[in-house]
Design an enzyme around this catalytic site. Structure first.
Site, PDB file in Angstrom:
ATOM      1  CB  ALA A  11     -23.754 -38.998  -5.122  1.00  8.33           C
ATOM      2  NE  ARG A  53      13.632   1.314 -14.373  1.00 10.13           N
ATOM      3  CZ  ARG A  53      14.077   0.723 -15.148  1.00 10.13           C
ATOM      4  NH1 ARG A  53      13.089   0.744 -16.390  1.00 10.13           N
ATOM      5  NH2 ARG A  53      15.204   0.328 -15.412  1.00 10.13           N
TER       6      ARG A  53
END
Ligand code: UD1
Ligand code: CA
Length: 453
Positions: free
Chosen positions: A376, A13
């Site tokens: 950055a 199952r």
């Protein structure tokens, strides 16, 4: 005692190629949870009965303290225990557990084993609102248990019994050989039922002791994905409770998943939807924002991990600030007071005290000193397509935005790198480094325009 874990069933199952007992609960196979609990009882022998997917099961949970017995055909629970007999120590009792029943507490099993004692017979039972499907506990007028009758073999009267067999039993080992050999399969399922041993034991003059668990969920098994999901929620609820009891603040105890061990110091606070995997340690006063995934990591005291950060195999120091949207990959080692901001990825790199990479950068295979500011868009170019190389940035370097560092390269202490520089040669301490570029500005340029249709 001997502990025999039945794990030979097919698990049809589950509708999966994976053997049932290997389906994960909290990130680990169901069977591993049962083995962990079994080990806390210090068994003399630890035996797993395998059948369906035997090789995969052995591979997944094999360990020096585990022995495997093969049940080639699944002829019933009694037949399964019989396959383990050659491996048991006949001088101590045997506890039978199930590879698909993962949440039984060790204290419950201990209680069952103690009730059975050395030569006794103990059955773990529970009374259910809906006993459908389970074997029923039949008692006599004196209240003594006399047999277990399976759902498919029960009379309408017996089907009304709400007390059921959890399947977990403590048995006197010496008698098992004879009892199991005497089992018959003349029942509705044509199987050799372990439950039929009860009557043989009673004939031999043994009284059956029944014990109940503190919580019903301790005896729940997994036969379908629904049941697996249910048990996962129960388990996660238990883990959340333990964290709350230990003083951790959880924004919502229903929205945390711990797949492994999570150790927390004092005054730790965890926002919703965080997932912790493997071994994670959070020191005092750590704050975790919403939707973070943290795997095998140590986070230092007073550190704040903001929302949507992904951390794996990293060591993070004290009073650091990570995220939102930061990614720390294996080998990231951040010292105290480091800042890692949004869309910054750090891999196999050491960052010294107070260094910062606040926006959009990749720092990989690097040794970064203290007080370094990484602007950055900085990228360490660590890979030439075949090999990886290290970037070394010494203390107090200022890395301008949009810098590429082509490894192997060393940037000396106190260097300033101008924005947009490609650094491909070593730089001596205290220099300003930049590339020779020209800015061109032209007049008379006409931007293309879209035609209106
Ligand atoms: C069994 C009990 C039932 C009890 C229920 C609790 C028997 C006859 N019945 O029924 O009284 O209420 O558990 O869940 O014992 N297994 C093997 N080899 C086999 C058969 C089973 O290893 O040949 C393993 C399965 O993988 C499973 C466990 O034993 O983990 C239980 O087997 P299952 O067929 O589910 O037993 P039930 O019919 O549920
Ligand atoms: Ca079952």
């Amino acid at each position: 005692m001997n502990i025999v874990i039945l794990a030979a069933g097919t698990g049809k199952r589950m509708r999966s190629a994976l053997p049932k007992v290997l389906h994960p609960l909290a990130g680990r196979p169901l069977l591993s949870h049962v083995l962990d609990t079994a080990r806390t009882l210090n068994p003399t022998r630890l035996i797993v009965v395998v059948g369906h997917g035997a090789d995969a099961v052995k591979q997944a949970v094999g360990a020096p303290d585990v022995q495997f017995a093969l049940q080639e055909q699944q002829l019933g629970t009694g037949h399964a225990v019989q396959q383990a007999l050659p491996l048991v120590d006949p001088s101590v009792p045997t506890l039978v557990l199930y590879g698909d029943v993962p949440l039984t507490r060790a204290s419950t099993l201990k209680r069952l084993a103690d009730a059975a004692g050395h030569g006794g017979y103990g059955v773990l039972t529970v009374t259910l609102d809906d006993p459908t499907g389970y074997g029923r506990i039949v008692r006599n007028a004196a209240g003594k248990m006399v047999r277990i009758v399976e759902q498919k073999d029960a009379t309408p009267e017996q089907l009304k019994i709400a007390e059921i067999n959890t399947g977990i039993v403590a048995l006197p080992t010496a008698k098992l050989q004879t009892w199991l050999a005497a089992l018959k399969n003349d029942n509705a399922q044509g199987e050799f039922y372990l439950t039929d041993v009860v009557e043989l034991a009673i004939e031999a003059g043994i009284e059956i002791e029944t014990t109940q668990p503190d919580e019903e969920w301790e005896t729940l098994g997994v036969n379908s994905k629904q049941q697996l999901a249910e048990l996962e929620r129960i388990h996660q609820g238990n883990v959340a409770d333990e964290l709350l009891v230990a003083g951790v603040t959880l924004a919502d105890p229903a929205r945390i998943d711990v797949r492994g061990t999570l150790e927390c110091g004092r005054d730790v606070s965890i926002d919703v939807n965080c997932v912790f995997e493997g071994n994670v340690k959070l020191a005092d006063n750590v704050t975790i924002g919403a939707n973070c995934v943290i795997r095998n990591a140590t986070i230092g005291e007073g550190t704040r991990i903001d929302a949507f950060s992904h951390i794996e195999g990293a060591t993070v120091g004290a009073r650091t600030a990570i995220g939102p949207y930061a990614r720390l990959r294996p080998g990231a080692q951040l010292s105290d007071e480091v800042h890692i901001g949004n869309f910054v990825e750090v891999k196999n790199a050491v960052l010294g005290h107070g260094s910062k990479a606040n926006h959009l950068s990749y720092v990989g295979d690097s040794d970064v000193g203290a007080r370094v500011n990484i602007g950055a868009g900085t990228i360490t170019c660590n890979y030439d397509g075949a090999n990886k190389f290290r970037t070394i940035i010494e203390d107090d370097v200022f890395v301008g935005s949009d810098t590429q560092l082509v490894a192997p390269v060393r940037v000396g202490r106190g260097v300033t790198i101008a924005a947009g520089t490609t650094v491909w040669k070593d730089v001596e301490a205290d220099r300003l480094v930049l590339n020779d570029k020209t800015q061109i500005s032209k007049t008379g340029y006409v931007r293309p325009t879209k035609k209106k249709s």
